[in-house]
Design a protein around this motif. Structure first.
Motif, PDB file in Angstrom:
ATOM      1  N   ASN A 126      47.828  48.156  42.472  1.00 31.86           N
ATOM      2  CA  ASN A 126      46.960  46.509  42.825  1.00 31.86           C
ATOM      3  C   ASN A 126      45.940  45.216  41.659  1.00 31.86           C
ATOM      4  OD1 ASN A 126      48.317  47.171  45.196  1.00 31.86           O
ATOM      5  ND2 ASN A 126      46.970  47.787  46.421  1.00 31.86           N
ATOM      6  N   CYS A 127      45.105  46.275  41.694  1.00 28.22           N
ATOM      7  CA  CYS A 127      44.862  45.084  40.814  1.00 28.22           C
ATOM      8  C   CYS A 127      45.569  44.625  39.515  1.00 28.22           C
ATOM      9  CB  CYS A 127      43.485  45.237  40.262  1.00 28.22           C
ATOM     10  SG  CYS A 127      42.164  46.470  41.518  1.00 28.22           S
ATOM     11  N   ALA A 128      46.146  44.816  39.303  1.00 30.23           N
ATOM     12  CA  ALA A 128      46.694  44.984  38.136  1.00 30.23           C
ATOM     13  C   ALA A 128      48.112  43.237  38.791  1.00 30.23           C
ATOM     14  CB  ALA A 128      48.110  45.621  37.500  1.00 30.23           C
ATOM     15  N   GLN A 129      48.666  44.183  39.895  1.00 30.76           N
ATOM     16  CA  GLN A 129      49.823  43.446  40.935  1.00 30.76           C
ATOM     17  C   GLN A 129      48.626  42.289  40.795  1.00 30.76           C
ATOM     18  OE1 GLN A 129      52.741  43.058  40.514  1.00 30.76           O
ATOM     19  NE2 GLN A 129      53.913  43.305  41.859  1.00 30.76           N
ATOM     20  N   ARG A 130      48.017  41.884  41.074  1.00 29.63           N
ATOM     21  CA  ARG A 130      47.053  40.598  42.241  1.00 29.63           C
ATOM     22  C   ARG A 130      46.373  39.969  41.191  1.00 29.63           C
ATOM     23  NH1 ARG A 130      47.811  36.583  43.863  1.00 29.63           N
ATOM     24  NH2 ARG A 130      45.147  35.690  43.857  1.00 29.63           N
ATOM     25  N   TRP A 144      41.671  29.196  27.506  1.00 29.44           N
ATOM     26  CA  TRP A 144      42.709  29.769  28.861  1.00 29.44           C
ATOM     27  C   TRP A 144      43.174  31.123  28.327  1.00 29.44           C
ATOM     28  CZ3 TRP A 144      46.842  30.701  30.678  1.00 29.44           C
ATOM     29  CH2 TRP A 144      47.226  30.698  32.675  1.00 29.44           C
ATOM     30  N   VAL A 145      44.359  31.495  27.616  1.00 32.42           N
ATOM     31  CA  VAL A 145      44.835  31.828  27.581  1.00 32.42           C
ATOM     32  C   VAL A 145      43.870  32.894  26.917  1.00 32.42           C
ATOM     33  CG1 VAL A 145      46.221  33.262  25.642  1.00 32.42           C
ATOM     34  CG2 VAL A 145      46.832  31.412  26.769  1.00 32.42           C
ATOM     35  N   ALA A 146      42.466  33.562  26.020  1.00 28.83           N
ATOM     36  CA  ALA A 146      42.171  34.460  25.831  1.00 28.83           C
ATOM     37  C   ALA A 146      41.192  34.194  27.234  1.00 28.83           C
ATOM     38  CB  ALA A 146      40.735  34.152  24.866  1.00 28.83           C
ATOM     39  N   SER A 147      40.566  33.987  28.244  1.00 31.50           N
ATOM     40  CA  SER A 147      39.933  34.124  29.083  1.00 31.50           C
ATOM     41  C   SER A 147      40.112  34.902  30.410  1.00 31.50           C
ATOM     42  CB  SER A 147      39.934  32.949  30.142  1.00 31.50           C
ATOM     43  OG  SER A 147      38.757  32.827  30.981  1.00 31.50           O
ATOM     44  N   ARG A 148      42.143  34.349  30.420  1.00 35.25           N
ATOM     45  CA  ARG A 148      43.075  35.514  31.002  1.00 35.25           C
ATOM     46  C   ARG A 148      43.554  36.577  30.959  1.00 35.25           C
ATOM     47  NH1 ARG A 148      44.257  32.427  36.410  1.00 35.25           N
ATOM     48  NH2 ARG A 148      45.168  35.069  36.533  1.00 35.25           N
ATOM     49  N   THR A 149      43.362  36.587  29.442  1.00 33.35           N
ATOM     50  CA  THR A 149      43.337  37.905  28.650  1.00 33.35           C
ATOM     51  C   THR A 149      42.444  38.938  29.415  1.00 33.35           C
ATOM     52  OG1 THR A 149      44.448  37.265  26.880  1.00 33.35           O
ATOM     53  CG2 THR A 149      43.763  39.033  26.806  1.00 33.35           C
ATOM     54  N   VAL A 150      40.975  38.099  29.574  1.00 36.45           N
ATOM     55  CA  VAL A 150      39.922  38.882  30.085  1.00 36.45           C
ATOM     56  C   VAL A 150      39.868  39.181  31.014  1.00 36.45           C
ATOM     57  CG1 VAL A 150      37.198  38.812  30.095  1.00 36.45           C
ATOM     58  CG2 VAL A 150      38.233  38.248  27.972  1.00 36.45           C
ATOM     59  N   TYR A 151      39.955  38.584  32.088  1.00 37.59           N
ATOM     60  CA  TYR A 151      40.608  38.569  33.539  1.00 37.59           C
ATOM     61  C   TYR A 151      41.434  39.698  33.689  1.00 37.59           C
ATOM     62  CZ  TYR A 151      42.038  36.619  38.570  1.00 37.59           C
ATOM     63  OH  TYR A 151      42.451  36.863  38.956  1.00 37.59           O
ATOM     64  N   LEU A 152      42.538  39.590  33.258  1.00 36.08           N
ATOM     65  CA  LEU A 152      43.416  41.219  33.398  1.00 36.08           C
ATOM     66  C   LEU A 152      42.804  42.343  33.043  1.00 36.08           C
ATOM     67  CD1 LEU A 152      46.680  41.886  33.324  1.00 36.08           C
ATOM     68  CD2 LEU A 152      46.747  41.542  31.465  1.00 36.08           C
ATOM     69  N   GLY A 187      39.667  42.758  32.188  1.00 39.17           N
ATOM     70  CA  GLY A 187      38.550  43.146  33.462  1.00 39.17           C
ATOM     71  C   GLY A 187      39.157  43.726  35.205  1.00 39.17           C
ATOM     72  N   TYR A 188      40.124  42.793  35.353  1.00 42.70           N
ATOM     73  CA  TYR A 188      40.445  43.464  37.104  1.00 42.70           C
ATOM     74  C   TYR A 188      41.126  44.958  36.600  1.00 42.70           C
ATOM     75  CZ  TYR A 188      41.982  41.665  41.174  1.00 42.70           C
ATOM     76  OH  TYR A 188      42.143  41.095  42.378  1.00 42.70           O
ATOM     77  N   VAL A 189      42.300  45.032  35.001  1.00 40.49           N
ATOM     78  CA  VAL A 189      43.275  46.676  35.425  1.00 40.49           C
ATOM     79  C   VAL A 189      42.009  47.478  34.902  1.00 40.49           C
ATOM     80  CG1 VAL A 189      44.889  48.002  34.795  1.00 40.49           C
ATOM     81  CG2 VAL A 189      45.051  44.997  35.456  1.00 40.49           C
ATOM     82  N   TYR A 190      41.296  47.231  33.992  1.00 43.00           N
ATOM     83  CA  TYR A 190      40.477  48.572  33.429  1.00 43.00           C
ATOM     84  C   TYR A 190      39.303  48.801  33.427  1.00 43.00           C
ATOM     85  CZ  TYR A 190      45.541  48.559  31.648  1.00 43.00           C
ATOM     86  OH  TYR A 190      46.849  48.099  30.987  1.00 43.00           O
ATOM     87  N   SER A 191      38.306  48.023  33.845  1.00 43.02           N
ATOM     88  CA  SER A 191      36.995  48.060  33.741  1.00 43.02           C
ATOM     89  C   SER A 191      37.018  49.124  34.957  1.00 43.02           C
ATOM     90  CB  SER A 191      36.086  46.706  34.774  1.00 43.02           C
ATOM     91  OG  SER A 191      36.353  46.085  35.733  1.00 43.02           O
ATOM     92  N   THR A 192      35.521  49.149  35.882  1.00 46.23           N
ATOM     93  CA  THR A 192      34.968  50.117  36.503  1.00 46.23           C
ATOM     94  C   THR A 192      34.353  49.850  37.350  1.00 46.23           C
ATOM     95  OG1 THR A 192      32.832  50.700  35.621  1.00 46.23           O
ATOM     96  CG2 THR A 192      35.005  52.426  34.899  1.00 46.23           C
ATOM     97  N   ARG A 210      37.448  41.530  37.271  1.00 46.11           N
ATOM     98  CA  ARG A 210      38.135  39.955  36.955  1.00 46.11           C
ATOM     99  C   ARG A 210      36.761  38.708  36.567  1.00 46.11           C
ATOM    100  NH1 ARG A 210      37.824  40.608  42.308  1.00 46.11           N
ATOM    101  NH2 ARG A 210      37.404  38.478  43.964  1.00 46.11           N
ATOM    102  N   LEU A 211      35.749  38.941  36.541  1.00 42.07           N
ATOM    103  CA  LEU A 211      35.088  38.002  37.093  1.00 42.07           C
ATOM    104  C   LEU A 211      34.410  37.525  35.659  1.00 42.07           C
ATOM    105  CD1 LEU A 211      33.138  38.793  40.176  1.00 42.07           C
ATOM    106  CD2 LEU A 211      35.205  37.070  40.114  1.00 42.07           C
ATOM    107  N   TRP A 212      34.467  38.708  35.183  1.00 38.49           N
ATOM    108  CA  TRP A 212      34.417  38.549  33.268  1.00 38.49           C
ATOM    109  C   TRP A 212      35.342  36.743  32.683  1.00 38.49           C
ATOM    110  CZ3 TRP A 212      35.326  44.407  31.739  1.00 38.49           C
ATOM    111  CH2 TRP A 212      33.621  44.958  32.872  1.00 38.49           C
ATOM    112  N   GLY A 213      36.364  37.107  33.349  1.00 40.88           N
ATOM    113  CA  GLY A 213      37.067  36.097  32.467  1.00 40.88           C
ATOM    114  C   GLY A 213      37.484  34.669  34.010  1.00 40.88           C
TER     115      GLY A 213
END
Length: 149
Positions: free
Chosen positions: A63-67, A101-109, A111-116, A123-126
């Motif tokens: 769900n996190c990845a999908q969002r 923007w691409v780098a920030s979106r990569t961090v967002y992705l 953080g959303y999917v793989y952070s604990t 996701r807020l990291w990005g």
């Protein structure tokens, strides 16, 4: 007849807006697809239910990845356009902002999917992508206004 002259370094603008951004979109799709089976979410359903997430951590991760992917799709087309338009007047700055923007979106992705972090708060990291997207919009408007006025 209308003629459009692009700056010499406009190729970098195109590389970011029509290269890097779509590649990141593809990466989103690959990640979502890879997590779908483990989440046990079958097509045509887009998300796991609350009950599935409570029973299976993989469903929550899906769900996190999908969002993250949906949020990317909600913002990528306008960002590509802003980058292309801003790059007509300010190619170096548009390239830099688009790449950030691409780098920030990569961090967002990531953080959303793989952070604990709970509830996808990694996701807020990005989150800087919002400011970068706004800067590209402003640069586009400013560049167009400067031409028209």
């Amino acid at each position: 007849m209308l003629s459009l002259t692009v700056p010499e370094s406009y190729g970098y603008v195109i590389a970011v807006s029509l290269g890097l951004i779509p590649v990141l979109g593809f990466a989103h799709g690959v990640i979502v697809s890879g997590l779908r089976k483990g989440a046990n979410v079958h097509y045509p359903h887009s998300y796991a239910t609350v009950e599935q997430c409570e029973a299976n951590p993989a469903a929550h991760k899906f769900n996190c990845a999908q969002r993250a992917h949906a949020n990317f799709l909600e913002n990528s087309s306008q960002t590509m356009l802003f980058t292309l338009v801003a790059g007509l007047k300010y190619p170096q700055l548009a390239t830099l902002l688009g790449a950030l923007w691409v780098a920030s979106r990569t961090v967002y992705l990531y953080g959303y999917v793989y952070s604990t972090q709970p509830r996808g708060k990694g996701r807020l990291w990005g989150g800087a992508f919002w400011f970068l997207q706004g800067a590209l919009w402003g640069l586009s408007v400013f560049g167009v206004a400067k031409e028209l006025l």
